[in-house]
Design an enzyme around this catalytic site. Structure first.
Site, short mmCIF file in Angstrom:
data_model
loop_
_atom_site.label_atom_id
_atom_site.label_comp_id
_atom_site.label_asym_id
_atom_site.label_seq_id
_atom_site.Cartn_x
_atom_site.Cartn_y
_atom_site.Cartn_z
N TRP A 336 -3.62 6.02 4.91
CA TRP A 336 -3.79 7.11 5.87
C TRP A 336 -2.61 8.10 5.77
O TRP A 336 -2.80 9.32 5.90
CB TRP A 336 -3.87 6.56 7.30
CG TRP A 336 -3.81 7.63 8.34
CD1 TRP A 336 -4.78 8.54 8.65
CD2 TRP A 336 -2.70 7.94 9.19
NE1 TRP A 336 -4.34 9.39 9.64
CE2 TRP A 336 -3.07 9.04 10.00
CE3 TRP A 336 -1.43 7.38 9.36
CZ2 TRP A 336 -2.22 9.59 10.95
CZ3 TRP A 336 -0.59 7.93 10.30
CH2 TRP A 336 -0.99 9.01 11.08
N HIS A 337 -1.40 7.61 5.50
CA HIS A 337 -0.26 8.53 5.38
C HIS A 337 -0.38 9.40 4.12
O HIS A 337 0.15 10.52 4.08
CB HIS A 337 1.06 7.75 5.34
CG HIS A 337 1.52 7.31 6.69
ND1 HIS A 337 1.40 6.01 7.15
CD2 HIS A 337 2.09 7.99 7.71
CE1 HIS A 337 1.89 5.92 8.37
NE2 HIS A 337 2.32 7.10 8.75
N GLY A 338 -1.05 8.90 3.08
CA GLY A 338 -1.20 9.68 1.86
C GLY A 338 -1.50 8.78 0.68
O GLY A 338 -1.18 7.59 0.70
#
Length: 406
Positions: A336-338
């Site tokens: 989700w962060h990248g």
């Protein structure tokens, strides 16, 4: 109209002060002027998404319409008489709800780093809210749906860009009532305390660590990398601690602004940080760091996976199921962060830490008569947790990618 981004400069707080004063006078006298609250929310949304952010504003409008259709449609399906409550309908609703954020997250990976045209500020946090609602509707916990309350909940501007992530039933409970005068005076006191503490965190300490010191340490670490194993000079340790402090003070400062502003509006938005660097172990750390996000993943991903796995007897060992749940939870959090190696490694690193901590706590409980437990062992736990967390933030920062591959 000027463009102002949430809590980024003093101009935003001046606009905020003028906008909230009439609302605060009304709440002090026992009135919640919902029409005025709606007007203030619209004005701030326009200020955030006008000028060069207009395309984001259009994406937000389209996103909101789609989410209204999905949530209202699923609520109607789930609450109609003799609803079959089919899992595939729920899964389809969740998939449709998250499809836009999936497009936003993966577009840079396949389009040379460019942002998606459907991206806008805060899309992830709005999606957490709607998916949480869908799950609670499926559980039967949400028994009524109001379009106006849903829009206020979804587009509550103090928490729009980065949370904290509120829950629908908790938010509407505050929104439907007006605090009595003594309670509201108490909320004003807490709200102003949070806002001024946010100024200290974000604009002073965050500036010192993130703007003044961190770039210098990064530059020195890059200059010294050729003379050390894996480039790990003493300056990399400096980067690790400095970035960790910057990350905390910047993000906690933002969260304090959001919570403080919510309090002034008579909404008790949950706090996001509770002295995380004083946690005695990594499990306790996640009960104190970015709490609304970690609780969201715990309640809607981890616990539901473990319940599903136990119900279908996927594995005999509850410990093994819990460990798989941790890997799933933190793996998703990392993605989700990248979609970069350091975010994914960061997530899996924390999953391994939690699994190791669980094993240690079980061992400690079994042999508690033989293992000392006093203030010194607690201090040692805090010291070890703090350093391990700072190391994980060094991974998260992406600086190692720059150190090794640039």
């Amino acid at each position: 109209m000027p463009n102002v981004q949430p809590y980024q400069n003093p101009q935003y707080f001046i606009w905020l002060l003028f906008a909230l004063l009439p609302l605060m006078v009304g709440l002090y006298h026992g009135k919640r002027w919902r029409w005025y609250e709606t007007l203030v929310s619209l004005v701030f949304l326009i200020l955030i998404f006008d000028q060069d952010k207009l395309s984001q504003g259009i994406a937000l409008i389209c996103y909101t319409i789609i989410q209204v259709v999905i949530v209202a449609g699923y609520f109607h399906y789930r609450t109609k008489k003799d609803s079959p409550n089919q899992f595939w309908v729920f899964a389809l609703a969740v998939f449709l709800s998250i499809i836009q954020v999936i497009v936003v997250k993966f577009t840079p990976l396949f389009c040379a780093g460019r942002d998606s045209i459907v991206a806008f500020l805060g899309i992830s946090y709005l999606t957490f809210k709607t998916v949480g609602m869908l799950m609670e509707i499926r559980d039967g916990a949400i028994k009524e749906f109001s379009l106006s309350k849903f829009l206020h909940f979804l587009l509550f501007f103090p928490t729009l860009s980065s949370g904290p992530i509120d829950r629908y039933r908790r938010f509407t409970k505050d929104y439907e009532q007006v605090p009595d005068q003594s309670k509201y005076v108490e909320l004003i006191g807490k709200g102003l305390h949070n806002i001024f503490l946010g100024f200290l965190y974000k604009f002073l300490l965050g500036y010192l660590f993130g703007t003044l010191w961190l770039p210098r340490l990064e530059r020195l670490a890059l200059m010294q990398r050729n003379g050390h194993f894996l480039g790990l000079s003493i300056y990399v340790i400096g980067v690790m601690y400095c970035y960790s402090m910057y990350l905390f003070f910047d993000f906690a400062g933002y969260s304090l602004f959001a919570v403080g502003t919510s309090y002034l509006m008579g909404i008790e938005t949950p706090i996001n940080f509770n002295k995380p660097f004083l946690a005695p172990n990594i499990k306790e750390f996640w009960n104190r760091w970015h709490m609304s996000l970690s609780f969201w993943f715990r309640d809607y991903i981890y616990m539901r996976f473990v319940f599903w796995a136990m119900k279908h007897k996927v594995l005999k060992s509850r410990v093994a199921m819990a460990n798989i749940g941790y890997l799933l939870l933190f793996g998703l959090m990392g993605i989700w962060h990248g979609e970069t190696w350091y975010y994914i490694v960061y997530g899996l690193f924390h999953a391994c830490l939690i699994i190791g901590t669980d094993a240690w706590l079980r061992f400690k409980k079994k042999y508690r008569q033989s293992i000392p437990s006093n203030r010194w062992t607690k201090a040692l736990g805090i010291f070890l947790t703090f350093n391990v967390v700072c190391f994980s933030f060094l991974i998260f920062s992406g600086f190692l990618d720059q150190l090794w591959f640039s």
